[in-house]
Design a protein around this motif. Structure first.
Motif, short mmCIF file in Angstrom:
data_model
loop_
_atom_site.label_atom_id
_atom_site.label_comp_id
_atom_site.label_asym_id
_atom_site.label_seq_id
_atom_site.Cartn_x
_atom_site.Cartn_y
_atom_site.Cartn_z
N LEU A 20 4.25 -0.88 6.37
CA LEU A 20 4.95 -2.16 6.24
C LEU A 20 4.46 -3.18 7.27
O LEU A 20 4.71 -4.38 7.10
CB LEU A 20 6.46 -1.94 6.39
CG LEU A 20 7.13 -1.07 5.31
CD1 LEU A 20 8.61 -0.89 5.60
CD2 LEU A 20 6.92 -1.67 3.92
N ASP A 21 3.79 -2.71 8.31
CA ASP A 21 3.29 -3.62 9.35
C ASP A 21 1.85 -4.08 9.08
O ASP A 21 1.27 -4.81 9.89
CB ASP A 21 3.36 -2.95 10.72
CG ASP A 21 4.79 -2.64 11.14
OD1 ASP A 21 5.68 -3.43 10.77
OD2 ASP A 21 5.02 -1.62 11.81
N ILE A 22 1.27 -3.63 7.99
CA ILE A 22 -0.10 -4.01 7.65
C ILE A 22 -0.07 -5.19 6.67
O ILE A 22 0.62 -5.15 5.66
CB ILE A 22 -0.86 -2.82 7.02
CG1 ILE A 22 -0.95 -1.66 8.02
CG2 ILE A 22 -2.26 -3.25 6.58
CD1 ILE A 22 -1.62 -0.43 7.45
N ASP A 23 -0.82 -6.23 7.02
CA ASP A 23 -0.93 -7.39 6.13
C ASP A 23 -1.94 -7.07 5.02
O ASP A 23 -3.07 -6.64 5.29
CB ASP A 23 -1.39 -8.62 6.91
CG ASP A 23 -0.33 -9.11 7.88
OD1 ASP A 23 0.85 -8.90 7.60
OD2 ASP A 23 -0.70 -9.68 8.93
N PHE A 24 -1.50 -7.29 3.78
CA PHE A 24 -2.36 -7.04 2.62
C PHE A 24 -2.61 -8.38 1.93
O PHE A 24 -1.68 -9.07 1.53
CB PHE A 24 -1.68 -6.07 1.66
CG PHE A 24 -2.47 -5.74 0.43
CD1 PHE A 24 -3.52 -4.85 0.48
CD2 PHE A 24 -2.18 -6.35 -0.78
CE1 PHE A 24 -4.26 -4.55 -0.65
CE2 PHE A 24 -2.90 -6.06 -1.92
CZ PHE A 24 -3.95 -5.16 -1.85
N MET A 25 -3.89 -8.75 1.83
CA MET A 25 -4.26 -10.04 1.25
C MET A 25 -5.24 -9.86 0.11
O MET A 25 -6.06 -8.94 0.13
CB MET A 25 -4.85 -10.95 2.34
CG MET A 25 -3.85 -11.31 3.44
SD MET A 25 -4.59 -12.31 4.74
CE MET A 25 -5.68 -11.12 5.49
N VAL A 26 -5.14 -10.75 -0.85
CA VAL A 26 -5.97 -10.67 -2.06
C VAL A 26 -6.74 -11.98 -2.23
O VAL A 26 -6.16 -13.07 -2.11
CB VAL A 26 -5.10 -10.41 -3.31
CG1 VAL A 26 -5.94 -10.50 -4.57
CG2 VAL A 26 -4.43 -9.05 -3.21
N ASP A 27 -8.03 -11.86 -2.50
CA ASP A 27 -8.86 -13.02 -2.83
C ASP A 27 -9.36 -12.85 -4.26
O ASP A 27 -10.25 -12.04 -4.52
CB ASP A 27 -10.03 -13.13 -1.84
CG ASP A 27 -10.96 -14.30 -2.14
OD1 ASP A 27 -10.66 -15.07 -3.08
OD2 ASP A 27 -11.99 -14.44 -1.46
N ASP A 28 -8.75 -13.60 -5.19
CA ASP A 28 -9.13 -13.50 -6.60
C ASP A 28 -9.88 -14.74 -7.07
O ASP A 28 -9.89 -15.06 -8.27
CB ASP A 28 -7.90 -13.28 -7.47
CG ASP A 28 -6.92 -14.44 -7.41
OD1 ASP A 28 -7.08 -15.31 -6.53
OD2 ASP A 28 -5.99 -14.48 -8.24
N SER A 29 -10.52 -15.43 -6.11
CA SER A 29 -11.20 -16.69 -6.44
C SER A 29 -12.38 -16.50 -7.39
O SER A 29 -12.84 -17.46 -8.01
CB SER A 29 -11.67 -17.38 -5.16
OG SER A 29 -12.56 -16.55 -4.43
#
Length: 280
Positions: A171-180
């Motif tokens: 829960l402390d890990i940032d999860f980011m998505v780049d769908d560009s």
């Protein structure tokens, strides 16, 4: 100077006439006997004893030879591998070495500690420094199932990935998505970039394929799905007039895209089959 003066009632004596007997070793702590003797010309002798004590008043020295920086979950370090300590007289094995302070190898942080060294003469040195526990591990990202999009719009990608970190809670890990790089309007295979960043700002990236696909059949609606009775020797048949609608969830289709196969001979009685086909 230990001898203040020398005098005799008859002879002219000086400090140089004094004989000093001693076995002192200035490099070894202890009490040593000094004997001072002097004779006049008549062999009259005076002898005085004096005890001299050799003391160590120098404190030991401490030097950090390797940084006290450790990875979280490392075993408790052997501090003698990281800290050098010496004394002007005592051998290292005779020096008492202590580390004072609390620290936790399973929790990152910068902990104040005190290095305490004591030589045989009880000379003591307190050396203040820090022990640092860091998180050197990077988060891990795993794709747990193939990503296929059929609705031609962005989705929640998080359920497709599993995160793992040796120290941080998920829960402390940032999860980011780049769908560009994904075109949500066109069928194809596109690249998706996902990034995980833990609390120590360690960053891991993973590039995976996203399949944009159309799995829904186009919709073709006819005026009837059964049999049509047509008059004998009637006018030529407009087969396309029996189509109510032709459409698709993605592609722009209309009546003109319907393929019609088969033919009816209105001058011959019979049952004829006309096939309507619509492909996206």
């Amino acid at each position: 100077k230990l001898i203040l003066k020398v005098e005799d009632n008859y002879d002219d004596l000086s400090i140089d006439d004094v004989i000093i007997i001693s076995s002192i070793n200035p490099d070894v702590i202890g009490s040593y006997l000094f004997t001072f003797k002097i004779k006049d010309q008549s062999n009259n002798e005076t002898k005085l004893d004096l005890y001299l004590k050799v003391k160590d008043q120098n404190k030991p020295t401490v030097e950090i030879i390797k940084p006290l920086i450790f990875n979280v979950f490392d075993p408790i370090p052997l501090f003698e591998d990281y800290i050098d300590y010496q004394d002007n007289l005592s051998h290292k094995e005779d020096i008492i070495f202590e580390v004072i302070g609390s620290f936790f190898m399973n929790k990152k942080g910068k902990y104040p500690i005190t290095i305490k060294v004591t030589d045989e003469a009880k000379n003591q040195l307190l050396f203040n420094t820090y022990l640092e526990v860091k998180d050197h591990t990077y988060p891990e990202i795993s794709l747990i199932k193939d990503i296929m999009i059929t609705k031609f719009k962005p989705i929640d990608y998080r359920p497709y990935f599993q995160l793992h970190d040796e120290y941080d809670d998920i829960l402390d890990i940032d999860f980011m998505v780049d769908d560009s790089m994904i075109n949500y309007e066109e069928v194809g295979i596109y690249s998706l970039i996902v990034t995980a960043i833990d609390s120590s700002q360690h960053e891991t990236q993973l590039i995976v394929d996203v399949i944009m696909m159309d799995i829904e059949s186009p919709e073709l609606v006819l005026k009837t799905e059964g049999r049509i009775d047509y008059p004998y020797q009637g006018s030529p048949i407009d087969y396309r007039s029996f189509i109510i609608s032709a459409q698709d969830n993605h592609d722009e289709l209309n009546l003109e895209d319907v393929e019609i196969s088969g033919e009816v001979n209105t001058h011959a009685f019979g049952l004829y089959q006309i096939k309507y086909t619509l492909e996206d």
